[in-house]
Design a protein around this motif. Sequence first.
Motif, PDB file in Angstrom:
ATOM      1  N   VAL A 270       0.966  -1.016   0.072  1.00  0.00           N
ATOM      2  CA  VAL A 270      -0.075  -0.038  -0.040  1.00  0.00           C
ATOM      3  C   VAL A 270       0.871   1.314  -0.056  1.00  0.00           C
ATOM      4  O   VAL A 270       0.489   2.293  -0.536  1.00  0.00           O
TER       5      VAL A 270
ATOM      6  N   ARG B  63       2.445   1.723  -3.349  1.00  0.00           N
ATOM      7  CA  ARG B  63       1.293   2.271  -4.439  1.00  0.00           C
ATOM      8  C   ARG B  63       1.238   3.815  -4.155  1.00  0.00           C
ATOM      9  O   ARG B  63       1.078   4.346  -5.070  1.00  0.00           O
ATOM     10  N   LEU B  64       0.871   4.211  -2.900  1.00  0.00           N
ATOM     11  CA  LEU B  64       1.210   5.590  -2.740  1.00  0.00           C
ATOM     12  C   LEU B  64       2.455   6.377  -3.302  1.00  0.00           C
ATOM     13  O   LEU B  64       2.350   7.192  -3.837  1.00  0.00           O
TER      14      LEU B  64
ATOM     15  N   PHE C 207      -3.242   8.645   2.593  1.00  0.00           N
ATOM     16  CA  PHE C 207      -4.218   7.771   3.086  1.00  0.00           C
ATOM     17  C   PHE C 207      -5.623   8.780   2.913  1.00  0.00           C
ATOM     18  O   PHE C 207      -6.590   8.089   2.918  1.00  0.00           O
TER      19      PHE C 207
ATOM     20  N   ILE D   4      -6.797   4.556  -3.364  1.00  0.00           N
ATOM     21  CA  ILE D   4      -5.749   3.535  -3.067  1.00  0.00           C
ATOM     22  C   ILE D   4      -6.131   2.287  -3.676  1.00  0.00           C
ATOM     23  O   ILE D   4      -7.183   1.627  -3.379  1.00  0.00           O
TER      24      ILE D   4
END
Length: 321
Positions: A287, A290-291, A305, A321
């Motif tokens: 995650v 990915r960001l 987020f 996301i």
Amino acid sequence: MAEIIEPIEEYGLSSKHKKRSLFSKIGVVGCGRDGRHIVSLTALSGMEVVFIEVSEERISEALKDIGHGLDTKIENWGLTQGEKRATMGRIKGSLNYNDLKGCDFVIECIRYEANGERSIELRKEVFRNLEQVLAPDAIIATNATTVIISELAAELTHKERCISLHFPITHTEARLLEVVRGTFTSQEAIDKIYLFAHMIKYTPIAVHESSGLVSFRLMIIMLNEACEIWMENVASIEDIDKEFTIIYGQRYGIFHLADIIGIEKLVMMMEDMFHEYGDKKYKASPVLWRLYRSKQLGKSSGRGFYIYDENGKQLGPNKLI
């Protein structure tokens, strides 16, 4: 009878007899987010501060941002207009390392590069430049959590005055300073930094030289686990953050905290720690990657987020996301 006149200099505070106090003047190299926090903090504590930047544009940008930060304190009844003027009067931006002459203490805070890293070679160059202009007993420090201070000090003549510090800047009440002794760091340098910490009303914590120190080694384990919980669809981002704040009494949720610190900074730090310790628990979650790869870097970019407006106010969770 002749009048006996005693010299007043023996009793007055003439400039000849004044003793300059320690940390009356300090320097900061690099005035990005971390540097601005340190400049503002020390100037508010009554110290004269000189910061070095690479252009007049960046100097103006830094001074403007520091002024805005002080305005926020005024709005919250934590400062007066007069105190703001006095604080700004103690701050000077410069392009020239020679303006750091006379500083008791200079801390390197150069910006992170676009990929989230801070160049070791560039930081070594900063340390070499500082040694050329500072007195032999002036402290040279880096604000770091992964870079090893012994490596930065190794090429200097006066290695014993080099030290590493970490200022947590997630919120104004996080008044704790991690103080890291390197291979060459003297006890005298440690003692001076403890005095500095008390002068700015921070609690100094002694930490042995290690990647991530204490604060980030704890934080990223929680962040990785929170990402895993979210990917397993156990709970939403907002509810995980609610649990973190309510149960454990934290000011921010773990995801919100990651956005404040910066996704790019965390990912690069976690990679460094993974290579340093060889433990997969430090490996950044998919995650986070990915960001990072999509430039959703948190509060600084307006999206991480959570989504933020131009003033940094949180608007809601990021649905992309």
